[in-house]
Design an enzyme around this catalytic site. Structure first.
Site, PDB file in Angstrom:
ATOM      1  CG  ASP A  26     -37.703  22.854  -0.185  1.00 56.79           C
ATOM      2  OD1 ASP A  26     -38.445  21.950  -0.516  1.00 56.79           O
ATOM      3  OD2 ASP A  26     -37.543  23.552   0.821  1.00 56.79           O
ATOM      4  CG  ASN A  74     -37.029  13.975   3.026  1.00 57.43           C
ATOM      5  OD1 ASN A  74     -36.073  13.895   2.080  1.00 57.43           O
ATOM      6  ND2 ASN A  74     -37.601  14.806   3.570  1.00 57.43           N
TER       7      ASN A  74
END
Ligand code: V0D
Length: 254
Positions: A26, A74
């Site tokens: 991340d 995503n």
């Protein structure tokens, strides 16, 4: 430089290296925004980090490194960003595969690869093919992966095996389920010993829900593009300070 010296004094116990490390990578977008760069610049830099950390993990003696590269969620990102991400396995293949082969690292993928653009699928297939004879660390990319979908599909597969008489209901135990999940091919290394999430977020986000039942979780504020060998060693050192019990009082699951 002062940083490097500070972390290089960390000594790891060579006989307590996690066999399987899983990382939620991340902070790529934030890394870019801090520099006034487009988010995709962070993804590109993040890919460089993948290579460095894969070699570092292999050098430590890690058996499996699973990296969460693209979740089923995503797809909700801007179209341009998704398009850029889909080209990364192609770039990765063209620039990194020779290095992985040199380091005896084998590429594997879990997730719904069939849903990806054809060129992305080809790059993934090529990366797997070119490294298939490597016998060292498995570099396992979670690509278009979501754990609830994985479990749902596994339950359907098992239900069909029961209804067609291949197995009986009582044949279904934890080991059978583990073997049936996408990580089943990893055998005794299917479950991560250590899960790392970068960028200060402390959530599991639909990643390996079954497999993390007994994992240690270590979080860092470091953004993924800034993650390096020293950060990895710090995280493994933190892991080594923990006393794993697997619900009982023993320190191993053997
Ligand atoms: C972006 C940071 C390697 C996080 C890492 C399509 C997200 C770089 C791959 C890759 C991504 C996947 C399969 C393969 C070879 C390489 C990758 C994606 C994103 C999503 F066989 N990095 N990487 N794939 N990023």
């Amino acid at each position: 430089m002062a940083d490097k010296e500070a972390t290089s004094i960390i000594e790891l116990e060579p006989n307590n290296i996690p066999n399987h490390i899983a990382i939620i990578m991340d902070g790529n977008g934030r890394w870019a925004q801090h520099r006034g760069l487009p988010r995709v610049a962070g993804h590109k830099e993040g890919m460089q980090t993948v290579k460095k950390v894969a070699i570092a993990a292999s050098d430590l003696g890690v058996k499996v490194l699973t990296l969460y590269a693209f979740s089923t969620e995503n797809w909700k990102r801007p179209k341009d960003e998704v398009g850029f991400l889909m080209k990364l396995p192609v770039t990765f293949f063209n620039t990194f595969v020779p290095d992985l082969v040199k380091n005896n690292v084998k590429v594997q993928v879990i997730g719904d690869v069939d849903e990806l653009p054809k060129a992305t699928q080809k790059a993934v297939m090529d990366a797997k093919k070119r490294t298939e004879d490597c016998t060292g660390m498995v570099l396992n990319f979670a690509l278009n992966y979501g754990s609830r979908l994985e479990i749902t599909e596994t339950v359907k597969t098992i239900a069909k095996q029961v209804s067609s008489g291949i197995i009986k209901t009582d044949d279904i135990d934890e080991q059978f389920i583990s073997k049936s999940l996408l990580t089943g091919f990893l055998g005794k290394y299917a479950d991560p010993d250590l899960v790392i999430r970068t960028s200060g977020e402390e959530r599991i986000s639909n990643f390996l829900l079954w497999q993390v039942a007994y994992s240690e979780f270590v979080f860092t504020d470091t953004l993924w593009p800034d993650f390096d060998k020293n950060t990895l060693v710090e995280m493994v050192h933190e892991y080594q300070t923990r006393n794993r019990r697997f619900g009982g009082l023993n320190k191993t699951n053997k």
